[in-house]
Design a protein around this motif. Structure first.
Motif, short mmCIF file in Angstrom:
data_model
loop_
_atom_site.label_atom_id
_atom_site.label_comp_id
_atom_site.label_asym_id
_atom_site.label_seq_id
_atom_site.Cartn_x
_atom_site.Cartn_y
_atom_site.Cartn_z
N LEU A 133 -26.28 12.66 2.37
CA LEU A 133 -25.96 11.76 1.00
C LEU A 133 -24.21 12.05 0.95
CD1 LEU A 133 -28.88 12.12 -1.36
CD2 LEU A 133 -28.32 10.34 0.08
N ILE A 134 -23.82 13.20 1.02
CA ILE A 134 -22.49 13.27 0.91
C ILE A 134 -21.61 12.78 1.98
CG2 ILE A 134 -20.76 15.40 1.33
CD1 ILE A 134 -22.55 17.01 -0.29
N GLU A 135 -22.32 12.82 3.28
CA GLU A 135 -21.61 12.15 4.46
C GLU A 135 -21.40 10.61 4.46
OE1 GLU A 135 -23.68 13.34 7.84
OE2 GLU A 135 -22.62 15.39 8.05
N GLU A 136 -22.67 10.01 3.50
CA GLU A 136 -22.72 8.68 3.59
C GLU A 136 -21.68 8.31 2.45
OE1 GLU A 136 -26.71 7.52 2.77
OE2 GLU A 136 -27.53 7.78 4.90
N SER A 137 -21.61 9.13 1.44
CA SER A 137 -20.55 8.60 0.29
C SER A 137 -19.30 8.93 0.80
CB SER A 137 -21.08 9.64 -0.84
OG SER A 137 -22.16 9.70 -1.50
N GLU A 138 -19.13 9.91 1.54
CA GLU A 138 -17.69 9.90 2.15
C GLU A 138 -17.29 8.63 3.00
OE1 GLU A 138 -17.49 13.78 3.63
OE2 GLU A 138 -17.05 14.82 1.98
N ALA A 139 -18.30 8.55 3.59
CA ALA A 139 -17.93 7.23 4.62
C ALA A 139 -17.83 5.85 3.93
CB ALA A 139 -19.29 6.98 5.66
N GLN A 140 -18.73 5.74 2.91
CA GLN A 140 -18.43 4.43 1.96
C GLN A 140 -17.22 4.38 1.14
OE1 GLN A 140 -21.71 3.98 -0.78
NE2 GLN A 140 -20.92 1.97 -1.28
N ALA A 141 -16.69 5.84 0.73
CA ALA A 141 -15.44 5.95 0.15
C ALA A 141 -14.43 5.73 1.03
CB ALA A 141 -15.31 7.17 -0.49
N GLU A 142 -14.61 5.96 2.25
CA GLU A 142 -13.60 5.91 3.26
C GLU A 142 -13.25 4.35 3.66
OE1 GLU A 142 -10.33 6.72 5.95
OE2 GLU A 142 -11.09 7.91 4.47
N ARG A 143 -14.44 3.69 3.69
CA ARG A 143 -14.56 2.24 3.97
C ARG A 143 -13.90 1.44 2.91
NH1 ARG A 143 -19.81 3.49 5.87
NH2 ARG A 143 -20.75 2.60 3.93
N LEU A 144 -14.10 1.95 1.55
CA LEU A 144 -13.54 1.37 0.57
C LEU A 144 -12.00 1.50 0.37
CD1 LEU A 144 -16.01 2.01 -2.35
CD2 LEU A 144 -15.70 -0.24 -1.31
N ARG A 145 -11.50 2.83 0.90
CA ARG A 145 -9.97 3.13 0.99
C ARG A 145 -9.46 2.06 2.15
NH1 ARG A 145 -11.72 8.39 -0.04
NH2 ARG A 145 -11.73 8.69 2.20
N VAL A 146 -10.32 2.00 2.87
CA VAL A 146 -9.46 1.08 4.21
C VAL A 146 -9.66 -0.28 3.77
CG1 VAL A 146 -9.98 0.15 6.45
CG2 VAL A 146 -10.32 2.72 5.98
N ALA A 172 -4.19 -4.36 0.21
CA ALA A 172 -2.77 -4.20 -0.25
C ALA A 172 -1.80 -4.77 0.91
CB ALA A 172 -2.42 -2.73 -0.54
N GLU A 173 -1.96 -4.42 2.24
CA GLU A 173 -1.45 -4.87 2.94
C GLU A 173 -1.32 -6.42 3.14
OE1 GLU A 173 -2.70 -2.81 6.55
OE2 GLU A 173 -1.78 -1.06 5.97
N GLN A 174 -2.76 -6.78 3.06
CA GLN A 174 -2.77 -8.43 3.39
C GLN A 174 -1.97 -9.03 2.08
OE1 GLN A 174 -4.09 -9.58 5.62
NE2 GLN A 174 -3.91 -11.92 5.28
N GLU A 175 -2.10 -8.54 0.92
CA GLU A 175 -1.49 -9.14 -0.27
C GLU A 175 0.25 -8.87 0.03
OE1 GLU A 175 -1.53 -8.37 -5.22
OE2 GLU A 175 -2.54 -7.30 -3.79
N GLN A 176 0.57 -7.88 0.46
CA GLN A 176 2.02 -7.78 0.73
C GLN A 176 2.32 -8.77 1.73
OE1 GLN A 176 3.24 -4.00 1.95
NE2 GLN A 176 5.25 -4.30 1.92
N MET A 177 1.68 -8.88 2.72
CA MET A 177 2.00 -9.81 3.78
C MET A 177 1.87 -11.35 3.04
SD MET A 177 -0.20 -8.62 7.14
CE MET A 177 0.35 -9.99 7.98
N VAL A 178 1.04 -11.76 2.43
CA VAL A 178 1.02 -13.05 1.49
C VAL A 178 2.24 -13.05 0.50
CG1 VAL A 178 -0.16 -14.41 -0.08
CG2 VAL A 178 -1.45 -12.97 1.90
N THR A 179 2.37 -12.08 -0.04
CA THR A 179 3.62 -12.47 -0.77
C THR A 179 4.68 -12.55 0.00
OG1 THR A 179 2.64 -10.89 -2.37
CG2 THR A 179 4.92 -11.06 -2.78
#
Length: 263
Positions: free
Chosen positions: A189-202, A208-215
């Motif tokens: 469960l910890i590994e899954e939570s960390e993987a999900q958190a990493e996906r959310l961070r990505v 953010a990068e896309q928004e910066q590019m759009v701006t």
């Protein structure tokens, strides 16, 4: 002859009184009432003149010894039959380990029940040639305990007791396996939570990068639109100027043409 008869009567009366006194001794009465000392029955009194002379020296020392604290006569020991160990009222005996293993190796035992709990195994065997039953407790493959019974009920009771014992012995193993499984589940469960958190961070970083590019793109588009709008205004002004010049040229050209009248 008369003196002998008188001596006999005196001896009998005196011996009788002494014997009664010994029989009514408090210590002997308590021992007889409690059943702690089993005395051999007294022989019948001998009324012969020789026996009359022997009663007096026996009675006097016995009475004095009891009152002076001398050791009392020890009761006769009788053999007592030794009963085998019982389990719930059924005879169960400890089996010879070597003999049991020999029977088991020779495949002379039939397996009735088997209970396995981690490293502990409880088995109920039947030996047809002797109509006997064996209950064995093994740790891994090593024999730990073996019991022998003469009937199935006693063997079944012994089997259930050994089963409970094996279960208690395996409580630590049970808890260890449960904790290992729980820790593995928590780790997953910890590994899954960390993987999900990493996906959310990505995803957030990409957003953010896309928004910066759009701006940046919007800024560039607005800049280009402003430039194009300026170019359009300049071109429109130049076009208007060209139209005016063309109109003037057309007017000048029209003035040089003779004016014809129609008939």
């Amino acid at each position: 002859m008369k003196s002998i008869l008188n001596r006999r009567n005196a001896s009998l009366s005196g011996g009788s009184s002494r014997l009664v006194a010994v029989a009514h001794d408090p210590v002997m009465q308590r021992a007889a009432s409690c059943g702690a000392v089993a005395l051999d029955p007294l022989p019948p009194a001998d009324t012969s003149p020789d026996a009359a002379g022997e009663i007096e020296p026996r009675a006097e020392p016995a009475t004095g010894a009891l009152h002076e604290g001398a050791p009392r006569p020890v009761s006769t020991l009788h053999p007592v039959p030794v009963m085998p160990a019982h389990l719930n009222g059924r005879p169960v005996q400890i089996a010879d380990g070597a003999a049991f293993e020999a029977l088991h190796a020779a495949e002379e035992l039939l397996t009735f029940r088997v209970y396995r709990c981690f490293a502990y195994t409880v088995s109920l065997f039947f030996h047809p040639p002797t109509l006997g039953y064996f209950v064995a407790l093994h740790q891994e493959t090593v024999l730990w305990r073996a019991l022998k019974a003469n009937d199935l009920d006693a063997a079944g009771s012994a089997f259930h007791l050994m089963q409970e014992q094996a279960t208690r012995l395996a409580d630590g193993e049970t808890r260890r396996v449960q904790l290992v499984a729980q820790n593995a589940e928590l780790t997953r469960l910890i590994e899954e939570s960390e993987a999900q958190a990493e996906r959310l961070r990505v995803d957030l970083q990409r957003h953010a990068e896309q928004e910066q590019m759009v701006t940046g793109r919007q800024h560039q588009v607005r800049k280009e639109v402003a430039q194009l709008e300026a170019q359009r205004i300049a071109a429109q002004a130049q076009l208007n100027k060209a139209h005016r010049a063309l109109h003037q040229l057309k007017v000048a050209t029209s003035e040089g043409v003779p004016h014809l009248h129609m008939r």
